[in-house]
Enzyme design. Structure first.
Site, PDB file in Angstrom:
ATOM      1  N   HIS A 127      36.624  43.949  39.936  1.00  0.00           N
ATOM      2  CA  HIS A 127      36.696  44.626  41.235  1.00  0.00           C
ATOM      3  C   HIS A 127      35.682  45.771  41.345  1.00  0.00           C
ATOM      4  O   HIS A 127      35.981  46.834  41.881  1.00  0.00           O
ATOM      5  CB  HIS A 127      38.116  45.139  41.491  1.00  0.00           C
ATOM      6  CG  HIS A 127      39.123  44.046  41.677  1.00  0.00           C
ATOM      7  ND1 HIS A 127      39.444  43.158  40.669  1.00  0.00           N
ATOM      8  CD2 HIS A 127      39.885  43.700  42.755  1.00  0.00           C
ATOM      9  CE1 HIS A 127      40.363  42.306  41.114  1.00  0.00           C
ATOM     10  NE2 HIS A 127      40.639  42.601  42.359  1.00  0.00           N
ATOM     11  N   ARG A 158      35.226  40.889  42.440  1.00  0.00           N
ATOM     12  CA  ARG A 158      36.435  40.297  42.993  1.00  0.00           C
ATOM     13  C   ARG A 158      36.155  39.003  43.755  1.00  0.00           C
ATOM     14  O   ARG A 158      36.880  38.025  43.625  1.00  0.00           O
ATOM     15  CB  ARG A 158      37.098  41.301  43.945  1.00  0.00           C
ATOM     16  CG  ARG A 158      38.313  40.732  44.669  1.00  0.00           C
ATOM     17  CD  ARG A 158      38.796  41.669  45.757  1.00  0.00           C
ATOM     18  NE  ARG A 158      39.980  41.161  46.431  1.00  0.00           N
ATOM     19  CZ  ARG A 158      40.545  41.729  47.480  1.00  0.00           C
ATOM     20  NH1 ARG A 158      40.025  42.833  47.971  1.00  0.00           N
ATOM     21  NH2 ARG A 158      41.611  41.205  48.040  1.00  0.00           N
ATOM     22  N   PHE A 207      39.132  52.333  37.567  1.00  0.00           N
ATOM     23  CA  PHE A 207      40.061  52.934  36.608  1.00  0.00           C
ATOM     24  C   PHE A 207      39.549  52.816  35.169  1.00  0.00           C
ATOM     25  O   PHE A 207      39.737  53.730  34.371  1.00  0.00           O
ATOM     26  CB  PHE A 207      41.434  52.294  36.741  1.00  0.00           C
ATOM     27  CG  PHE A 207      41.922  52.237  38.163  1.00  0.00           C
ATOM     28  CD1 PHE A 207      41.854  53.362  38.969  1.00  0.00           C
ATOM     29  CD2 PHE A 207      42.424  51.069  38.697  1.00  0.00           C
ATOM     30  CE1 PHE A 207      42.284  53.328  40.285  1.00  0.00           C
ATOM     31  CE2 PHE A 207      42.854  51.014  40.021  1.00  0.00           C
ATOM     32  CZ  PHE A 207      42.785  52.145  40.820  1.00  0.00           C
ATOM     33  N   ARG A 219      35.464  37.383  37.911  1.00  0.00           N
ATOM     34  CA  ARG A 219      36.738  37.756  37.280  1.00  0.00           C
ATOM     35  C   ARG A 219      37.545  36.502  36.927  1.00  0.00           C
ATOM     36  O   ARG A 219      38.223  36.455  35.910  1.00  0.00           O
ATOM     37  CB  ARG A 219      37.552  38.681  38.184  1.00  0.00           C
ATOM     38  CG  ARG A 219      37.945  38.058  39.517  1.00  0.00           C
ATOM     39  CD  ARG A 219      38.872  38.919  40.338  1.00  0.00           C
ATOM     40  NE  ARG A 219      39.117  38.341  41.639  1.00  0.00           N
ATOM     41  CZ  ARG A 219      40.297  38.307  42.240  1.00  0.00           C
ATOM     42  NH1 ARG A 219      41.353  38.819  41.641  1.00  0.00           N
ATOM     43  NH2 ARG A 219      40.428  37.771  43.433  1.00  0.00           N
ATOM     44  N   GLU A 264      45.709  53.475  32.120  1.00  0.00           N
ATOM     45  CA  GLU A 264      44.438  53.014  31.563  1.00  0.00           C
ATOM     46  C   GLU A 264      43.977  53.830  30.354  1.00  0.00           C
ATOM     47  O   GLU A 264      43.424  53.277  29.395  1.00  0.00           O
ATOM     48  CB  GLU A 264      43.354  53.032  32.647  1.00  0.00           C
ATOM     49  CG  GLU A 264      43.490  51.948  33.684  1.00  0.00           C
ATOM     50  CD  GLU A 264      44.506  52.278  34.755  1.00  0.00           C
ATOM     51  OE1 GLU A 264      44.742  51.415  35.624  1.00  0.00           O
ATOM     52  OE2 GLU A 264      45.049  53.411  34.744  1.00  0.00           O
ATOM     53  N   ASP A 300      40.375  46.725  50.019  1.00  0.00           N
ATOM     54  CA  ASP A 300      41.024  47.751  49.201  1.00  0.00           C
ATOM     55  C   ASP A 300      40.470  49.152  49.485  1.00  0.00           C
ATOM     56  O   ASP A 300      41.105  50.150  49.164  1.00  0.00           O
ATOM     57  CB  ASP A 300      40.876  47.433  47.713  1.00  0.00           C
ATOM     58  CG  ASP A 300      41.767  46.289  47.282  1.00  0.00           C
ATOM     59  OD1 ASP A 300      42.515  45.769  48.138  1.00  0.00           O
ATOM     60  OD2 ASP A 300      41.716  45.900  46.110  1.00  0.00           O
TER      61      ASP A 300
END
Length: 313
Positions: A106, A164, A80, A8, A55, A114
């Site tokens: 992610h 991530r 998402f 990322r 989104e 998370d």
């Protein structure tokens, strides 16, 4: 020790660097700091748009801009981008075959603390069922930058899967060339082939090194393009090594294992094992702990290789 960079992070830096070379726009869903599109925002604020925590609206708006002739990147977490916005990706982007590049960060268990709601283990399976979309899963920072440039240069929808956590850089930027739809043989072998994608390629390479000490010769293939998949490299591996183990940070259903199995069962059936998350949700924890719990370590790959070699006999 190789340099450790999250894909990322490489994505954000690539956007900012390539923004000087190409004209494109970037959308984000209130996650610019996490997805690293904020690096592009700082360099090109007039070409960056924050859609907020919406989104589906982001994908629809990106599709509208693409319909006017623009190249548009749209970023959010994989959960998402692939999950919440599925209908818009299908109907607004892929059906009209527009130049929207969905870059989802992610992905997988390595999201870590998370927890299950954010650990997307289904996105490859979701996205690959949609016509017209190209799916990429780069292994490291070098491949990520190259993949983003190829996405800019290539017409049509893209889904790019990014992680991530920081991962080792295994490619040399001065010599690496990204070929869309072509797998990469990272290590030759004659007894078995380990096929991997994304950040799990490093575990596949570690497994091959362990197996070598036990006189097992393992070929390692990086499939950075999951759709269209390189059928030739898979068939060649099946023919020459006679056994395949796949490794990816995804549900065993619908991910890399399913992709490879579809090719193998039709073209050249050989014994196979799929290393992945066994149809369950993740949980909160450090990535290394989660990889241990859900059997995604190099040792798990080694064990699967030994199982498939027993069948091969």
């Amino acid at each position: 020790m190789s340099e450790i960079i999250a894909t990322r992070e490489a994505y954000g830096k690539a956007l900012a660097e390539l923004g000087n070379k190409y004209e494109f726009f970037v959308f984000d869903a209130d996650l610019a700091e996490a997805t690293k599109t904020g690096i592009f925002k700082k360099a090109f604020p007039e070409r960056f748009f924050d859609a907020g925590i919406a989104e589906s609206n982001m994908i629809s708006t990106a599709a509208g801009m693409a319909a006017c002739g623009d190249v548009v990147f749209a970023s959010s977490f994989a959960m998402f981008a692939a999950g919440r916005a599925f209908e818009q990706v299908r109907n607004s982007v892929c059906y009209p075959n527009l130049n929207v590049k969905i870059c989802a960060t992610h992905a997988g268990l390595s999201v870590g603390e998370d927890g299950a709601t954010h650990q997307c283990l289904e996105d490859i399976g979701i996205m690959r069922t949609i016509p017209n979309i190209t799916i990429l899963s780069p292994v490291d920072a070098v491949e990520t930058k190259a993949a983003i440039e190829v996405a800019i240069q290539t017409d049509g929808p893209f889904y790019v899967r990014l992680g991530r956590m920081g991962v080792p850089v295994i490619n040399d930027e001065s010599t690496y060339k990204f070929e869309l739809g072509k797998g990469v043989t990272l290590r030759e072998g004659k007894d078995v082939t380990i096929i991997s994608t994304g950040i799990m390629v490093f575990e596949a390479l570690k497994a091959a090194e362990t197996l070598e000490k036990e006189n097992i010769s393992a070929r390692v293939i990086n499939l950075h393009t999951l759709k269209p998949v390189d059928k030739d490299i898979i068939i060649k591996a099946a023919q020459e090594t006679g056994a395949i183990v796949t490794v990816d940070e995804h549900n065993v259903m619908g991910g890399l294992g399913s992709i490879v199995a579809e090719v193998v069962v039709e073209k050249y059936p050989v014994p196979m094992r799929i290393v992945g998350v066994n149809d369950t949700f993740g949980q909160s924890g450090k990535p290394a702990q989660l990889f241990e719990k859900y059997n995604l370590t190099s040792n798990d790959v080694v064990n699967s290789v030994k199982q498939v070699l027993e069948i091969k006999k």
